[in-house]
Structure formats: C-alpha cells, structure tokens
Write a protein that holds these residues in place. Structure first.
Motif, PDB file in Angstrom:
ATOM      1  N   PHE A   5      24.374  48.334 -69.156  1.00 56.74           N
ATOM      2  CA  PHE A   5      23.368  48.967 -70.012  1.00 56.74           C
ATOM      3  C   PHE A   5      21.952  48.637 -69.544  1.00 56.74           C
ATOM      4  CE2 PHE A   5      20.654  48.403 -73.871  1.00 56.74           C
ATOM      5  CZ  PHE A   5      20.513  49.734 -74.182  1.00 56.74           C
ATOM      6  N   VAL A   6      21.653  47.339 -69.399  1.00 63.72           N
ATOM      7  CA  VAL A   6      20.276  46.974 -69.075  1.00 63.72           C
ATOM      8  C   VAL A   6      19.921  47.389 -67.652  1.00 63.72           C
ATOM      9  CG1 VAL A   6      20.004  45.149 -70.776  1.00 63.72           C
ATOM     10  CG2 VAL A   6      20.901  44.590 -68.537  1.00 63.72           C
ATOM     11  N   THR A   7      20.875  47.365 -66.741  1.00 65.11           N
ATOM     12  CA  THR A   7      20.565  47.778 -65.373  1.00 65.11           C
ATOM     13  C   THR A   7      20.187  49.256 -65.338  1.00 65.11           C
ATOM     14  OG1 THR A   7      22.138  46.149 -64.554  1.00 65.11           O
ATOM     15  CG2 THR A   7      21.413  47.823 -63.001  1.00 65.11           C
ATOM     16  N   VAL A   8      20.969  50.081 -66.016  1.00 66.82           N
ATOM     17  CA  VAL A   8      20.666  51.514 -66.048  1.00 66.82           C
ATOM     18  C   VAL A   8      19.311  51.752 -66.692  1.00 66.82           C
ATOM     19  CG1 VAL A   8      21.365  53.715 -67.052  1.00 66.82           C
ATOM     20  CG2 VAL A   8      23.073  52.231 -66.006  1.00 66.82           C
ATOM     21  N   MET A   9      19.063  51.067 -67.810  1.00 71.59           N
ATOM     22  CA  MET A   9      17.790  51.241 -68.505  1.00 71.59           C
ATOM     23  C   MET A   9      16.629  50.796 -67.610  1.00 71.59           C
ATOM     24  SD  MET A   9      18.516  52.655 -71.308  1.00 71.59           S
ATOM     25  CE  MET A   9      17.889  52.538 -72.954  1.00 71.59           C
TER      26      MET A   9
END
Lengths: 763, 120
Positions: free
Chosen positions: A393-397
């Motif tokens: 999640f955080v990597t994509v964001m």
C-alpha cells in the motif's frame, strides 16, 4: 503586488533590523551544532506557574535544532526577500513585525519542552499566521482565508490542549523529556485512545491533512514571502514537528501506525493530483506542500530507522526546495506580473539567475541525483518496502505521489523558463539581488547536501533520529549511490511515470480540471458548516436575548422559583405544621391585614392614585411593625422615606399617562401563577430560616462593646456610624451619585422630544 | 408572630413580582417599592421579633438589659431602606425621562437601540 508602491524609497531601518536580528538568531543556534551533532542535548528551565506544573523549559536536541536552524535561516532569507518584494509598502513595519513575531513563536514551539508552554507558542503561531495571511486586509478573499485558517487550526488546537492536559495527567508531568520514560504506562492507560485522537486532531489540522487540507491553498492569499515561510519550514510543519516530538511517547501501537499511514498516504496522493491540476504556480506549490506533509506524516507512522531517517532527510529536503521555489515564484510574479502557468514561458533569457535557482530547486524536488531530494526519495522507498503489512500500500502510494511531484516540479521550475516566450503583463526583468540571494543559497544547499551527504547526515539527520528514536545507532546512512536495488528501480519508475505526465501535461490537466469540477468541494463544505453555525447562533440568540424586559424578568423569577423551590423540596427543609400554630398574637393582626390588603390593591388597581395610596398604606403598616418590635429608628426612617416615595411618585405622575390604554386590561394569568409561586417560595425560605437556630455572636459583640469602646448608648446608631462607618459612608456616596444622575437626567435638554411636540402641534 | 409575618412577606413578594412583570414600567416601579419593603421586613423578621424593647443602653450601664431587640438586623435594614430609596428615586427619574424621550411607558416599545423588524 509590489508594483503599486514607491520601490525606490525602500523600507529603511524597519526593513533591515529584522533581517539582522534573525541572522543573529540563526548564528546563535548554529553554535550549538557541533555539540548536538556529538550527541549532547541542552535544557534550560524557568519557572512560570509552578503550582500548575507549567514551566518555560527549552530543550535543544537534534530534532529541535534542525527545526530552529531551518526556521531562523529561512526566516532571515524571507525577511531579506520581503524587504525588496514589498519595498516602499506603506505597511511594511506591520508586516515585518508580524513575520518576526511569527518566527519567534515558531522557535518557541519547536524548542519548548513543556506541553503547556508548547501549546502557548502553538497558539501564538496560529494568531500571527492569521495576521500574516490576512495582511492584505482590504481584500475579502484574504480576510476569509485568514479566518478559515484561524478557525480550523484554532479548533484543532483546542482539541489538542485537552489531549495534552490528559497526557500530562496520565504521565505525571508536563515536561516532554519526563514523559518519554513513561511511554509504556501511557500507552497502556485507558486514556491513550482519547489522548491520541485529541492530539492528532490538533496536528492534522495544523499540518493540513485531508480532510482538513483546504485551508492551506487558500492561505496563499498572503504575500508570497509569507507563503514561502509558512508553508515550507514553519506553520504547517508544526503539526509534523509535534508528531515527531511525541513519537517516543505515543508511537508503536497499531492505532498510531494505521492512522498516520492512512491519513498521510491519502493526503500525499490526493493533493499531488490536485497540485498538477493548478494553473497558478503558487497554488501548485501549495498543493505540493500538502503532498510533503502527507509523506512526512506517513513516515512517522513506523518506528524503524529507515522511516525516521527518511523523515529527517525529507524534512530538510522539502524545506530547502519549497522555500526556494516559493521565493522563485515570487520573483517571477514580481518580474512578469503573473503566476499563470499558461502565460509563462522562455523566461530564462530575461531572468537567468531566477531560472538557475528554479532549476536547482526543481531538480531536488523532482528527486533527481545528485540532489539531496534524490537521497530523500530513496530513503522513503527504503522505508516503504520494509513496512511490513503495509508495504504494498505505502509503496504504491509513495510511487504515485513522487511521480506526480516529478511532474509538478517540471511545471513549476522548468516550463516557465524554457520553450516559447509567453505573453506576460510586464516586460520580464530579473529580480534584485536580495530577492535572489535567499532562494539561490537554499537551492545550492540542496545540491551541496546531495554531493556531500555526510554533511547532512552528521549535522541533521542522525541527531534528529537520535532525538526521536533515542538511539543514534538506528540512523541510516545517506548515500547517493547504494548499488542496484529495489529503491533504484522504484526511482527509475518514478522518473518514467513523472516524465510521461509532464509530456502529457495539457491533456492531463484538462482531465483533472474536469474531474475536480465534478467532485464536491471541501471549501464549499466549509462555507456550509460556517453558515449553519451562524444560523444556530442567531437562532439561540433570538431565544435567549429577546430584547424584551418582561421576558427577561420572567426568566429570572422562574429560575428563582425552580432553583430555590426545588432545593427546598429536595432537602425537605420546611416544616409547615409549626407555622400554622402561630396565630395567637391578635395585637398585630391589623398591621398584617393592612399590608396584605394594600399589596393586593396595588397589584390589581387600574387607577394610579389608588395604587400610590395603597403603596403608602403598606409602607406605613411596615413602619408600624418596626415600631412594635423595638426598632424606633428604623420606623422613623421608613416613615420618612415612604412619605418621600409617595410625594415623588405623585409629582412624576403629573406628566405621565394612565396605567392602561383605554379599553385595555392588565390581566396576566401566567404572570400571576409565577408571582404566587415566588411568594410561596419566599415564605417557605423565611419559615425555614425561622425554624433554624439563630447565631447571636455578632449581636452579642455589638451589645458588649457599644458603650465601653464606642461610647454610644443607641446600639443601632453605634453600629452604623462607628463599627460600620465606612459602609455608611459608601451608602451616602450611593445616594449622592443617584441624586446627581437623576439631576443630570432631568436637566439635559431633549431635542427629539421638542421636535415631536412641534410636529404634533403642526398636525 | 414571625411565621404569620413570613406569610405576609410572601404575599408582598407575590404582588411585587406580578407588578414587575407588567408591560407598564410605572407598575414595575410600584413592584420595586413593594419588593424592597418585603426584603427589609424579611431581614428584620429573620433576626427574630422582640416586642417593645429597643436596643438601648441605660445611663450608667455598659450593656443593654436582657432581652432587648436584635440590633444587627435593624442596622442592616436602616441601610437597606436608604439605598432602596436611592434606587427608587433614580429608577423613577429614568422612567420619567424615558417617557419624555420615547413617548411610551411600555417596556416592549422602548426599542430605539434595537428596532424590531426583519433580522439583519
């Protein structure tokens, strides 16, 4: 903005003094750098309100020193810049005072070790930023934006105050440095969740996290140097600072991790999309600031060395490039008369230094090597891919937000300066040196730290990590080249997507504008909330403040009946049985009958003369009671006063109309019920008093001392003129004031009345 | 006698409150006079009633005879009567002046400062 003023005149002394002062402050903090870099901390404390545990205590550690240097350093450049940007502005003194006060409040905020002291400085930044955003006070837009920022951050601040007080109560101290060892106890306490929610309400509003983000772009109504200062290193970073400062105390729970991750990630992506949509360069930068705040919040969610090192690095990175870019946009505005991305182009030929600065800052913002921005971005990715459950999640964001920032950097820092020359309102000209010095130094620092990452690591990031995580060993190293790894791949993907967005800038923006127009606006939602608040205020004021004397009195008497009567009933204080045995003193029946009859006649009479006569009878009957029960002095006074009252009323009535209009009646059943209830309550209270014991100590004192000490034989007189002489003197003063006021009221001529009379005579 | 007087005071208060709630401010003044008298009588009664023995000290003595009336409430009531009179006189002049200026004795029509009408 600056075009309308007499630029040649300058601001003189008022312009230079704050620059020198803040440079001095910067130098003062700079001397602590070696000591803090070596791992020391400094703490000073002055007692303020010791009984409340409130002290003016200041802590200098890696985190607060990094902030203090950013604030005072950027502050110096901003004040230098403003002195040219607003040269000859008639209100420059006011402006410099606000900006300087803001800087001092901000320094107090980041250095304060006491929660209450921190809150005071926090609110001072809210107030001073209100004055700064609304500096152009003749513009309704500036006033609205200032008020919006004040209300939103002020409301968050109040919630935060409650949270800080709870935190101090649970942790047993208001000193943050003493709360850190209590962290486990605080997290285990039942109040942890409310504390966290209340404090985050303050930090999220201040640091403009979605859904509280809309005040920040509106705050761009302020003069550009103010935006550069407030939205790079100071005001909006206050929330981030507090989360970092309380990280050791509050972090490490699931609630902390997920709240910060989700709010931070959503803010970063949502606002970077909005940033690309803007055509005003300043607005684009404002939204990109929101992206940075979201990223910083997200980085504070975990407690890993990568996350906090990335936080510390990106904090410095962002402050440097964002302040530089805001100031560059101010130069462009100053030199061309517009900030519209569609009108600007090919400025590099006319403004070479500005273009150079913009390029340096823009490359750092885009996260390209060898700038510090690149290192910051690598560390962010290093953190996101190790983020456990949240990694994907955080990597994509983060990838989305960084790619968008790449594109925005191109829009702000490259497009205005290269390509076809645009059609600008003013013939483009280069900005003067005081306006270039600040942004250029800041942008060059971004390059210098990138080429010499050790400089930033030793002085800023490692001490900051040590302050947050309590262990300098956990800090990661800053490298330009870390070999071929996942972070590098992600960086390349960022550049590719960002480059694509930049190439397709116009169609992408048109699409975003359409999408933005189709979604509800937070700003309008705010207006609706405020309107509802105004309506509620008007509604409740209309009920409470009717402006009608009768209604006020009715409320007062009804409250009396409910409060006193209710207490009597609850406490069962009155025994009415005893009262009825007391009918055996026929000698005084006549007075009582007179009083009752006269009171009832006064209340019910429609004739003024009858009412006044009955009042007189009642007063004389009261005097008879005084005389029957051993109070001749009181009786004489009562008779005298009662006579005067009747005479005065009779004289006044010569020029007053009748009590009731012809044909009208004065029957008010509702008032009658309330009046009877009041009477019953007063009687009941008095009976309750009479059934209780009588404390005669004061009377005994007066009786035994009147003759020996005051040499008087009439005890009542002795009390009045001797024991309570000052009181009697005050009473005489009251009568004199009443007489003087009455005289003034009667003597002042009344022109409106004369005019009315003349009109009546004419008609 | 005290309890009977307590009930009388209740009647005075009831009549006074009814008058004070009237539209006509002259009635309000009547109510003010009445409620002042009621309050004075209440203070006097709460200090207990002693028939026919004023608090005086005989020539040559240093203390009053046993069983004289309570001097303290008398002193308080004396002050209250005078202050009450000051209040009354000022209120009466105010009413008189309000009438000469505004042309009405009805409190709800005295709205020069905040005229009725649609809210702004």
């Amino acid at each position: 903005m600056a075009a309308g003023h007499d630029e040649a005149k300058g601001n003189g002394f008022v312009g230079w003094l704050p620059v020198l002062l803040s440079a001095g402050i910067f130098a003062f903090f700079l001397q602590f750098l070696p000591q803090i870099a070596a791992g020391d901390t400094l703490r000073v404390e002055w007692a303020w309100a010791p009984s409340l545990g409130v002290a003016l205590s200041f802590l200098v550690d890696g985190l607060s020193l990094t902030f203090a240097l950013l604030i005072s350093g950027i502050g110096t450049f901003v004040l230098l810049y403003s002195n040219s940007y607003l040269a000859g502005h008639p209100q420059y003194g006011r402006f410099a005072l606000y900006l300087f006060s803001f800087m001092l409040s901000m320094l107090g905020l980041v250095l304060s070790d006491n929660l209450i002291g921190l809150f005071v400085f926090w609110e001072l930044t809210t107030l001073t930023s209100y004055l700064l955003i609304g500096f152009d006070n003749e513009s309704p837009k500036a006033r609205r934006s200032a008020l919006q920022a004040l209300l939103l951050t002020g409301a968050g601040g109040l919630a935060m105050l409650a949270g800080l007080i709870l935190l101090g109560a649970v942790g047993g101290s208001f000193e943050i440095s003493q709360l850190v060892p209590q962290a486990e106890a605080i997290k285990g306490s039942g109040l942890y969740v409310p504390i966290l929610i209340l404090i985050l309400a303050g930090t999220f509003t201040k640091s403009a996290q979605v859904p509280f983000h809309f005040w920040l772009p509106n705050a761009m109504a302020a003069p550009t140097p103010v935006s550069a200062f407030l939205h790079s290193a100071t005001m909006v970073k206050a929330g981030v600072y507090l989360m970092a400062r309380l990280h050791p105390v509050l972090s490490g729970t699931e609630l902390w991790f997920w709240t910060l991750t989700i709010f931070g990630a959503v803010t970063a992506v949502f606002t970077s999309v909005l940033s690309l949509r803007q055509d005003d360069l300043k607005q684009a930068l404002a939204y990109s600031t929101l992206m940075a705040l979201g990223t910083l919040t997200m980085l504070l969610a975990p407690s890993s060395g990568y996350a906090i090192t990335a936080f510390a690095t990106f904090l410095v990175v962002h402050s440097l490039y964002k302040a530089a870019l805001f100031l560059v946009v101010g130069c462009v505005d100053h030199g061309t008369g517009t900030r519209d991305a569609d009108l600007l182009g090919g400025l590099a030929r006319f403004m070479p230094f500005t273009a150079f600065t913009a390029a340096l800052a823009g490359l750092s913002m885009a996260g390209l090597p060898p700038f510090i921005g690149y290192i910051g971005k690598e560390l962010i990715y290093a953190n996101t891919i190790t983020a456990g459950d949240a990694a994907t999640f955080v990597t994509v964001m983060a990838l989305a937000a960084n790619a968008l920032m790449f594109a925005v950097a191109g829009v702000v820092a490259l497009r205005p300066f290269w390509g076809k020359r645009g059609d600008t309102p003013l013939e483009p000209h280069e900005a003067p040196w005081p306006m270039l010095a600040g942004p250029m130094v800041l942008a060059l620092l971004g390059l210098a730290f990138g080429l010499m990452p050790l400089l930033a690591e030793v002085n800023f990031t490692t001490p900051t990590v040590a302050a947050i995580l309590g262990d300098a060993e956990k800090a990661k190293h800053l490298h330009l080249w870390a070999g071929v790894n996942t972070e590098l791949m992600l960086s390349l993907a960022t550049f590719a997507i960002g480059g694509l967005l930049l190439a397709l800038y116009r169609p992408v923006r048109r699409f975003l504008e359409a999408a933005d127009a189709a979604t509800p606006s937070f700003d309008n939602g705010w207006d609706n909330i405020l309107d509802a608040l105004y309506r509620a205020a008007k509604w409740q004021t209309g009920i409470l403040q009717s402006g009608n004397l009768q209604r006020y009195l009715f409320t007062i008497f009804a409250t009396f009946v409910v409060a006193v009567g209710g207490t009597l009933l609850l406490k069962d204080a009155v025994n009415l049985g005893v009262a009825l045995d007391d009918m055996n003193s026929p000698r005084h029946w006549p007075e009582l009958v007179l009083i009752v009859a006269a009171a009832l006649v006064t209340a019910s009479s429609r004739s003024r003369m009858l009412a006044v006569a009955a009042l007189g009878v009642q007063g004389i009957a009261v005097a008879l009671i005084f005389i029957s029960f051993g109070a001749p002095d009181v009786a004489i006074t009562q008779l005298l006063v009662e006579t005067l009252v009747v005479v005065l009323v009779a004289v006044a009535m010569l020029s007053l109309p009748f009590l009731d209009e012809r044909g009208k009646n004065d029957r008010r059943p509702k008032d009658m019920v309330l009046a009877v209830l009041c009477g019953v309550v007063v009687s009941a209270v008095l009976i309750g008093v009479l059934q209780g014991p009588l404390d005669l100590r004061l009377t005994d004192f007066f009786e035994t001392t009147a003759a020996p000490e005051a040499f008087g034989r009439n005890i009542v007189n002795v009390i009045l003129v001797d024991f309570r002489a000052i009181d009697t003197f005050g009473e005489i003063a009251v009568i004199v004031v009443a007489a003087l006021s009455a005289y003034a009221l009667l003597r002042t001529t009344d022109s409106s009345r004369d005019r009315d009379e003349e009109e009546e005579e004419l008609s | 006698m005290e309890f009977l007087l307590a009930i009388t005071i209740g009647v005075m208060v009831a009549a006074a409150v009814y008058l004070m709630l009237a539209r006509n401010v002259l009635r309000f003044i009547f109510g003010l006079i009445l409620i002042s008298n009621a309050a004075n009588l209440a203070i006097f009664t709460a200090g207990r009633l002693t028939p026919g023995a004023p608090p005086l000290i005989k020539e040559g003595a240093y203390a009053p005879a046993e069983g004289v009336a309570n001097a303290l409430p008398q002193a308080l009531v004396l002050t209250a009567i005078v202050i009450g009179f000051g209040l009354f006189a000022f209120a009466l002049v105010l009413v008189y002046r309000a009438y000469t200026t505004l042309g009405t004795l009805y409190s709800d029509e005295m709205d020069a400062a905040e005229p009725k009408g649609p809210a702004q």
